[in-house]
Design an enzyme around this catalytic site. Structure first.
Site, PDB file in Angstrom:
ATOM      1  N   SER A   8      41.916  41.131  41.424  1.00 31.19           N
ATOM      2  CA  SER A   8      40.924  41.886  40.657  1.00 31.19           C
ATOM      3  C   SER A   8      39.973  40.935  39.928  1.00 31.19           C
ATOM      4  CB  SER A   8      41.632  42.768  39.627  1.00 31.19           C
ATOM      5  OG  SER A   8      42.380  41.949  38.743  1.00 31.19           O
ATOM      6  N   TYR A  39      42.655  46.025  37.130  1.00 34.53           N
ATOM      7  CA  TYR A  39      43.196  47.098  37.960  1.00 34.53           C
ATOM      8  C   TYR A  39      44.394  47.801  37.296  1.00 34.53           C
ATOM      9  CZ  TYR A  39      40.811  45.720  42.364  1.00 34.53           C
ATOM     10  OH  TYR A  39      39.900  45.471  43.351  1.00 34.53           O
ATOM     11  N   CYS A  70      47.658  39.425  43.831  1.00 35.67           N
ATOM     12  CA  CYS A  70      47.622  40.396  42.740  1.00 35.67           C
ATOM     13  C   CYS A  70      48.868  41.269  42.889  1.00 35.67           C
ATOM     14  CB  CYS A  70      46.353  41.234  42.905  1.00 35.67           C
ATOM     15  SG  CYS A  70      46.221  42.611  41.773  1.00 35.67           S
ATOM     16  N   THR A  72      49.579  43.957  41.254  1.00 33.96           N
ATOM     17  CA  THR A  72      49.213  45.367  41.181  1.00 33.96           C
ATOM     18  C   THR A  72      48.793  45.869  42.566  1.00 33.96           C
ATOM     19  OG1 THR A  72      48.474  44.930  38.927  1.00 33.96           O
ATOM     20  CG2 THR A  72      47.765  47.002  39.923  1.00 33.96           C
ATOM     21  N   CYS A 206      52.221  39.253  36.948  1.00 33.80           N
ATOM     22  CA  CYS A 206      50.782  39.533  37.052  1.00 33.80           C
ATOM     23  C   CYS A 206      50.158  38.158  37.153  1.00 33.80           C
ATOM     24  CB  CYS A 206      50.268  40.267  35.817  1.00 33.80           C
ATOM     25  SG  CYS A 206      48.453  40.300  35.726  1.00 33.80           S
ATOM     26  N   HIS A 208      47.384  36.974  36.541  1.00 31.64           N
ATOM     27  CA  HIS A 208      46.596  36.520  35.386  1.00 31.64           C
ATOM     28  C   HIS A 208      47.481  35.791  34.365  1.00 31.64           C
ATOM     29  CE1 HIS A 208      43.419  39.221  36.813  1.00 31.64           C
ATOM     30  NE2 HIS A 208      42.609  38.743  35.886  1.00 31.64           N
TER      31      HIS A 208
HETATM   32  N1  DGL Z   1      46.202  39.841  38.506  1.00 31.38           N
HETATM   33  C1  DGL Z   1      46.612  41.136  38.873  1.00 31.38           C
HETATM   34  C2  DGL Z   1      48.105  41.307  39.011  1.00 31.38           C
HETATM   35  O1  DGL Z   1      48.758  40.381  39.436  1.00 31.38           O
HETATM   36  C3  DGL Z   1      45.848  42.304  38.313  1.00 31.38           C
HETATM   37  C4  DGL Z   1      45.646  42.406  36.856  1.00 31.38           C
HETATM   38  C5  DGL Z   1      44.704  43.528  36.540  1.00 31.38           C
HETATM   39  O2  DGL Z   1      43.622  43.566  37.125  1.00 31.38           O
HETATM   40  O3  DGL Z   1      45.071  44.378  35.715  1.00 31.38           O
HETATM   41  O4  DGL Z   1      48.647  42.355  38.764  1.00 31.38           O
END
Ligand code: DGL
Length: 286
Positions: A8, A39, A70, A72, A206, A208
């Site tokens: 994302s 996301y 990602c 998600t 996640c 991020h």
């Molecule tokens: N980096 C993503 C993950 O691993 C998505 C984070 C997001 O967009 O909320 O879930």
């Protein structure tokens, strides 16, 4: 042809870095769907639709394999896209293409077992369970993928997921370390309260969060082992590509970074993680 890496936003850079280190000669195209990030609080249908569009952009740009960097998208969209859209899309594009997620290799690393393994059901968990804490988005927590899949494989591992609402968006927006630290500490404490103690091990579920992995390490008791998702994914991709030579990934070490949002340099937090400025180009001009 190239390896496409999709997220994302900037979180997938944590996976991308491990993939590049593992396969330095391969060509890579990164796409962050920053126009629609984060996301994690979106509906399942939106996540499926946005992930499909991201994959199409990467295949159009020359990717043969897209890694959904990602959790998600991997939890919510991967199976849907593989079982519906992908077969028809392959016919229209006329060359071998595939999409891979990042949860299977992470669960294999967390359980120490191959994906095919299924534990003998004993009715109840054995005593002396090991507690695994997973920090993730709301959508990943809602999918319960980590609980369900780990439970099938290990009777002696209890999984607690802790959604960190808003955290990926804050990382995306380049919020200060102080604000990020406050959220991370509150989520670690919330998980501790729920379990009744700190987890024995943890996953930053996640991508991020890996970018601010130092804040999670500091908030957890010293020495808490973190299962490192990026290296598990790099192991899995390398092995997959050896078994599937039909997916061409180039050999010119080309690197492109695309965004559906505003092109330009990413935040200082991302720069610190990457050890250099990261500049995204517009995906619409590709
Ligand atoms: N980096 C993503 C993950 O691993 C998505 C984070 C997001 O967009 O909320 O879930």
């Amino acid at each position: 042809m190239a390896i496409g890496v999709f997220d994302s936003g900037v979180g997938g850079l944590s996976i991308h870095r491990a993939l590049v280190n593992r396969m330095p000669e391969a060509d890579f195209i990164y796409l962050g769907d920053q126009k629609h990030a984060p996301y994690g609080e979106r509906s399942g249908e939106e996540i499926v639709d946005l992930t499909r569009k991201g994959c199409e952009t990467l295949f159009d740009a020359g990717a043969s394999i897209v890694v959904l960097a990602c959790n998600t998208a991997s939890a919510v969209a991967l199976r849907r896209l593989q079982s519906t859209w992908l077969a028809d899309y392959r016919k229209t594009i006329g060359r071998p293409v595939n999409i891979l997620g990042i949860i299977v290799p992470t669960i294999e690393a967390a359980t120490g077992l191959p994906w095919e393994h299924e534990a003998e059901r004993r009715g109840a968990k054995i005593e002396n369970v090991d507690v695994l804490g997973i920090f993730c988005t709301t959508a990943t927590a809602r999918s319960r993928v980590y609980e369900i899949e780990i439970d099938k494989r290990r009777q002696d591992l209890a999984v607690f997921t802790e959604p960190c609402i808003g955290l990926a968006g804050m990382i995306e927006a380049g919020e200060s370390e102080e604000k990020l630290r406050a959220v991370v500490e509150s989520r670690v404490q919330a998980l501790k309260t729920r379990i009744g103690r700190y987890p024995d091990r943890a996953i930053l579920g996640c991508t991020h969060y890996e970018i601010i992995g130092n804040l999670f390490k500091a908030a957890l008791p010293e020495g808490t082992p973190l299962i490192h998702q990026p290296s598990s994914v790099a192991d899995a991709l390398e092995e997959y590509l050896t078994r599937h030579p039909e997916y061409q990934v180039g050999a010119a070490s080309a690197r492109r970074f695309l965004t559906t949002g505003e092109p330009g340099p990413q935040s200082k937090t991302v720069e610190a993680f990457w050890s250099a400025p990261v500049i995204f180009q517009s995906a619409t001009n590709t």
